[in-house]
Design a protein around this motif. Structure first.
Motif, PDB file in Angstrom:
ATOM      1  N   GLU A 206      69.329 -15.968 -16.797  1.00 45.83           N
ATOM      2  CA  GLU A 206      69.943 -17.285 -15.226  1.00 45.83           C
ATOM      3  C   GLU A 206      71.618 -16.720 -15.210  1.00 45.83           C
ATOM      4  OE1 GLU A 206      67.289 -19.565 -13.543  1.00 45.83           O
ATOM      5  OE2 GLU A 206      68.937 -18.886 -13.319  1.00 45.83           O
TER       6      GLU A 206
ATOM      7  N   GLU B  82      60.103 -15.761 -23.741  1.00 45.35           N
ATOM      8  CA  GLU B  82      61.125 -16.532 -24.590  1.00 45.35           C
ATOM      9  C   GLU B  82      59.719 -17.768 -25.261  1.00 45.35           C
ATOM     10  OE1 GLU B  82      65.138 -15.485 -21.897  1.00 45.35           O
ATOM     11  OE2 GLU B  82      63.264 -17.492 -21.069  1.00 45.35           O
TER      12      GLU B  82
ATOM     13  N   SER C 238      53.253 -17.923 -12.812  1.00 42.74           N
ATOM     14  CA  SER C 238      53.523 -16.719 -12.051  1.00 42.74           C
ATOM     15  C   SER C 238      52.223 -16.775 -10.879  1.00 42.74           C
ATOM     16  CB  SER C 238      53.735 -15.498 -12.794  1.00 42.74           C
ATOM     17  OG  SER C 238      54.546 -15.925 -14.304  1.00 42.74           O
TER      18      SER C 238
ATOM     19  N   ARG D  13      68.722 -11.514 -23.818  1.00 43.45           N
ATOM     20  CA  ARG D  13      67.722 -11.819 -24.684  1.00 43.45           C
ATOM     21  C   ARG D  13      68.176 -13.207 -25.296  1.00 43.45           C
ATOM     22  NH1 ARG D  13      64.291  -9.063 -21.348  1.00 43.45           N
ATOM     23  NH2 ARG D  13      64.510  -6.191 -22.374  1.00 43.45           N
ATOM     24  N   LEU D  14      67.054 -14.369 -25.514  1.00 46.37           N
ATOM     25  CA  LEU D  14      66.888 -15.112 -25.344  1.00 46.37           C
ATOM     26  C   LEU D  14      67.182 -15.398 -26.822  1.00 46.37           C
ATOM     27  CD1 LEU D  14      66.744 -18.680 -24.922  1.00 46.37           C
ATOM     28  CD2 LEU D  14      64.166 -18.519 -25.179  1.00 46.37           C
ATOM     29  N   PHE D  15      66.324 -14.439 -27.719  1.00 46.10           N
ATOM     30  CA  PHE D  15      66.012 -14.393 -29.154  1.00 46.10           C
ATOM     31  C   PHE D  15      66.313 -12.703 -29.875  1.00 46.10           C
ATOM     32  CE2 PHE D  15      62.215 -13.697 -26.992  1.00 46.10           C
ATOM     33  CZ  PHE D  15      61.379 -12.269 -26.976  1.00 46.10           C
TER      34      PHE D  15
ATOM     35  N   LYS E 209      51.230 -17.342 -19.488  1.00 46.21           N
ATOM     36  CA  LYS E 209      52.057 -18.635 -18.161  1.00 46.21           C
ATOM     37  C   LYS E 209      51.756 -18.388 -16.736  1.00 46.21           C
ATOM     38  CE  LYS E 209      57.174 -18.577 -16.505  1.00 46.21           C
ATOM     39  NZ  LYS E 209      58.317 -18.600 -16.412  1.00 46.21           N
TER      40      LYS E 209
ATOM     41  N   GLN F 204      60.515 -22.727 -16.763  1.00 45.74           N
ATOM     42  CA  GLN F 204      61.737 -21.535 -16.800  1.00 45.74           C
ATOM     43  C   GLN F 204      61.596 -20.196 -17.515  1.00 45.74           C
ATOM     44  OE1 GLN F 204      65.587 -23.116 -17.467  1.00 45.74           O
ATOM     45  NE2 GLN F 204      66.767 -21.348 -16.342  1.00 45.74           N
ATOM     46  N   GLU F 205      61.331 -20.366 -18.980  1.00 41.71           N
ATOM     47  CA  GLU F 205      61.305 -19.522 -19.811  1.00 41.71           C
ATOM     48  C   GLU F 205      60.318 -18.432 -19.194  1.00 41.71           C
ATOM     49  OE1 GLU F 205      60.763 -22.902 -20.480  1.00 41.71           O
ATOM     50  OE2 GLU F 205      62.566 -23.177 -22.027  1.00 41.71           O
ATOM     51  N   THR F 206      60.537 -17.777 -19.724  1.00 43.48           N
ATOM     52  CA  THR F 206      59.432 -16.365 -19.425  1.00 43.48           C
ATOM     53  C   THR F 206      58.636 -16.033 -20.621  1.00 43.48           C
ATOM     54  OG1 THR F 206      60.805 -14.884 -21.405  1.00 43.48           O
ATOM     55  CG2 THR F 206      61.358 -14.597 -18.798  1.00 43.48           C
TER      56      THR F 206
ATOM     57  N   VAL G 266      55.447 -14.813  -8.272  1.00 42.43           N
ATOM     58  CA  VAL G 266      56.753 -15.411  -8.158  1.00 42.43           C
ATOM     59  C   VAL G 266      57.160 -15.508 -10.158  1.00 42.43           C
ATOM     60  CG1 VAL G 266      58.515 -17.608  -7.443  1.00 42.43           C
ATOM     61  CG2 VAL G 266      56.045 -16.748  -6.152  1.00 42.43           C
ATOM     62  N   TYR G 267      58.313 -15.194 -10.244  1.00 44.59           N
ATOM     63  CA  TYR G 267      58.632 -14.612 -11.569  1.00 44.59           C
ATOM     64  C   TYR G 267      59.942 -15.959 -12.223  1.00 44.59           C
ATOM     65  CZ  TYR G 267      55.468 -10.897 -11.939  1.00 44.59           C
ATOM     66  OH  TYR G 267      54.350  -9.503 -11.379  1.00 44.59           O
ATOM     67  N   THR G 268      60.499 -15.924 -13.139  1.00 43.62           N
ATOM     68  CA  THR G 268      61.367 -16.809 -13.385  1.00 43.62           C
ATOM     69  C   THR G 268      62.084 -16.163 -13.992  1.00 43.62           C
ATOM     70  OG1 THR G 268      60.415 -17.995 -14.996  1.00 43.62           O
ATOM     71  CG2 THR G 268      60.269 -19.017 -13.420  1.00 43.62           C
ATOM     72  N   VAL G 269      62.942 -16.155 -13.685  1.00 45.26           N
ATOM     73  CA  VAL G 269      64.279 -14.938 -13.987  1.00 45.26           C
ATOM     74  C   VAL G 269      63.834 -15.182 -15.875  1.00 45.26           C
ATOM     75  CG1 VAL G 269      65.286 -14.152 -12.252  1.00 45.26           C
ATOM     76  CG2 VAL G 269      66.270 -15.943 -13.937  1.00 45.26           C
ATOM     77  N   GLY G 270      63.669 -16.742 -16.442  1.00 42.47           N
ATOM     78  CA  GLY G 270      64.340 -17.070 -17.392  1.00 42.47           C
ATOM     79  C   GLY G 270      65.450 -17.610 -17.667  1.00 42.47           C
ATOM     80  N   VAL G 271      65.098 -18.160 -19.400  1.00 46.83           N
ATOM     81  CA  VAL G 271      66.970 -18.524 -19.719  1.00 46.83           C
ATOM     82  C   VAL G 271      67.848 -18.168 -20.260  1.00 46.83           C
ATOM     83  CG1 VAL G 271      67.242 -20.208 -21.712  1.00 46.83           C
ATOM     84  CG2 VAL G 271      65.312 -20.885 -20.761  1.00 46.83           C
ATOM     85  N   ALA G 272      67.355 -16.629 -20.289  1.00 46.56           N
ATOM     86  CA  ALA G 272      68.018 -15.871 -21.001  1.00 46.56           C
ATOM     87  C   ALA G 272      69.362 -14.485 -19.755  1.00 46.56           C
ATOM     88  CB  ALA G 272      68.295 -14.649 -21.850  1.00 46.56           C
TER      89      ALA G 272
END
Lengths: 385, 155
Positions: free
Chosen positions: B31, A24, A116, B59-61, A113, A19-21, B23-29
């Motif tokens: 969502e 991340e 993608s 951001r996650l960090f 990653k 799930q992380e970019t 296809v990119y996940t938008v990421g934890v931060a």
């Protein structure tokens, strides 16, 4: 040149789709590596990012994209890239950042990653071949490695059964790795009966495409002795290019690995690698490549690595443990991160911190190797305690 | 010196393309950011407990100190225009029928800027420093994307 140590390591789980970019994932691994040695971003003088083609993540200038997650904010930051060999090249770049005397503490982060990329990251490889003489034929990595595997098997009279033992061993080893993507208990028959991808390569002969990141912290001797009670020293590094035309060399033997290894052995003062190195993490995106690379690394004569596997020498509790981590076949293959994972494994093994994966006998010295570009770049790092 | 070749068919060529899609996940931060935008029409920021920097989008960090962040700050979609451009030609050099303005908006309560479209209107010439607000798609049309914001317009 100054001595250089690895003092911390960290990695994310390797999975099919995170799930992380990408940034991340980089952050999670980098933060883990810093936490593992009690350092913070303030202690880091420079950052090295390793990542394979931009086309995997689907972000051009991926080094810049990954820089913040890798700790590069307002620091000298450099991205390096030699294809699949990147994961073992990044710590070499980290090494010369420190060995030069310019920096005391360097954070090295590798990320990939691959999920993608659709429909499959192999699509990104279709354009690495000569656009006029080869691409018209639609080559992909699976079938060019099938050609190499065929050549290797034929020259030495090695069987698919012998080669399959590598997949069986590494996927089993990976069952003990908390970050592994594909740890499993399989048999030689499972490998032989798995789907034929491009003969002689079957599905279980190949590592998966994964998402993940790994990181290490490298320090000068002065800082290492202050921040770590068990620094692991970089004893040798080597990297080498064979001909840039993959068709211009005999595929049965990886000279690019031998030359990289000889450079690292000279630096480390190693005369007999089989006797002087306790653990090997050769690059194993395909099972035959572990054997191929062990030969290039001069652990045995060309054609003899299969016998080492058959005899159990390369088992985790064997005389020369090979891929005790589970390798790319078991832990997974987020390209650059997979190479650095091997360096992380040596760090944990040499410090006795590998848990259920720990090889017996208090190993003193280990070697990690990766290979890349279009099958002709070798990178080698030797660590010792 | 080779003459400039304007017709590639005049020499022997081989056509090719890089046949991949992403296809990119938008990421934890991101969502929770997109969920808040879609469901409540609000913007989330992630404040750093160490540095105090409030990141929007979250951001996650924290890039400055590596603290792990939470998207805990909910902000109104209004802010100050920090810079703008008005685009007159497309990527191929063709004149656009309607010029399109883009701007950097610093949302009130955030320390970083958000890039987005600006409303096109002769009456509302963009001006640096002006107060702007987001015009959102109707709730039923939102998909959880940055384009759930149609554009920013002057208040």
């Amino acid at each position: 040149m100054g001595k250089v140590a690895v003092v911390g390591a960290g990695m994310t789980r390797f999975v099919r789709r995170a799930q992380e970019t990408g940034k991340e994932l980089s952050y999670l691994a980098a933060r883990m590596a810093l936490d593992s040695c009690g350092l913070t971003l303030k202690d880091v003088d420079a950052v090295v990012v390793g990542s394979a083609p931009d086309a995997f993540d689907g972000v051009h200038m991926k080094g810049e994209y990954l820089a913040d997650g890798s700790g590069g904010w307002q620091k000298p930051t450099l991205r390096c890239f030699v294809g699949g060999a990147t994961g073992v090249f990044a710590p070499i770049v980290g090494w010369y950042h420190v060995a030069s005397g310019q920096f005391d503490t360097v954070l090295v982060v590798c990320e990939e990653k691959m999920s993608s990329c659709h429909p499959h990251p192999q699509g990104a490889f279709l354009t690495i071949f000569d656009h006029t003489t080869e691409r018209a034929l639609g080559p992909n990595l699976l079938w060019i490695f099938a050609l190499e595997m065929n050549r290797y098997m034929t020259v030495h009279g090695i069987t698919k059964e012998e080669i399959a033992l590598v997949a069986v061993k590494n996927k089993k080893n990976a069952l003990d790795h908390p970050c592994a993507h594909l740890g499993s208990e399989i048999t030689v028959d499972d490998v032989l009966n798995s789907e034929v991808m491009a003969w002689p390569v079957n599905r279980l002969d190949v590592s998966p495409a994964s998402d993940g990141a790994a990181a290490i912290v490298m320090c000068s001797e002065r800082v290492a002795k202050r921040v770590s009670d068990r620094p692991v020293w970089v004893e040798g590094v080597g990297w080498h290019l064979d001909t840039a035309y993959w068709t211009n060399r005999d595929l049965y033997y990886p000279r690019y690995v031998e030359y990289a290894a000889r450079m690292a052995y000279d630096m480390a003062g190693i005369k007999e690698p089989r006797k002087e190195i306790n653990i090997v993490e050769p690059y194993d995106p395909f099972d035959y490549k572990e054997l191929h690379h062990l030969e290039g690394l001069l652990f045995c004569k060309p054609g003899e690595a299969a016998k080492l596997t058959v005899d159990g020498v390369t088992a985790r509790d064997g005389d020369l443990p090979v891929c005790p981590s589970g390798g790319l076949l078991g832990v997974g293959n987020p390209i650059a991160a997979a190479g650095l994972m091997k360096v992380c494994e040596l760090f944990w093994q040499l410090r006795g911190e590998a848990g259920r994966r720990q090889v017996p006998g208090q190993p003193r010295r280990g070697l990690a190797q990766a290979w890349g570009d279009l099958m002709q770049v070798g990178t080698v790092v030797i660590l010792g305690i | 010196m080779r003459e400039k070749i304007t017709n590639p068919d005049a020499i022997r060529t081989w056509p090719g393309k890089v046949p991949v899609e992403y296809v990119y996940t938008v990421g934890v931060a991101s969502e929770p950011f997109f969920r808040a935008l879609m469901e409540r029409g609000r913007l989330l920021a992630s404040p750093c407990p160490e540095c105090g920097v409030r990141y929007l989008p979250p951001r996650l960090f924290c890039e400055r100190c590596f603290s792990r962040l939470e998207a805990s700050l909910e902000l109104e979609p209004r802010g100050t225009l920090e810079a703008f451009t008005v685009v007159h030609v497309d990527l191929d050099g063709n004149r656009l029928d309607e010029p399109q303005a883009y701007g950097l908006v610093r949302i009130h309560g955030a320390d970083t800027a958000l890039v987005h479209r600006l409303a096109a209107s002769d009456a509302d010439e963009p001006e640096v420093g002006m107060e702007v607000e987001a015009v959102l798609l109707p709730p039923a049309e939102r998909t959880g994307s940055i384009l759930d914001i149609r554009h920013f317009r002057p208040v």
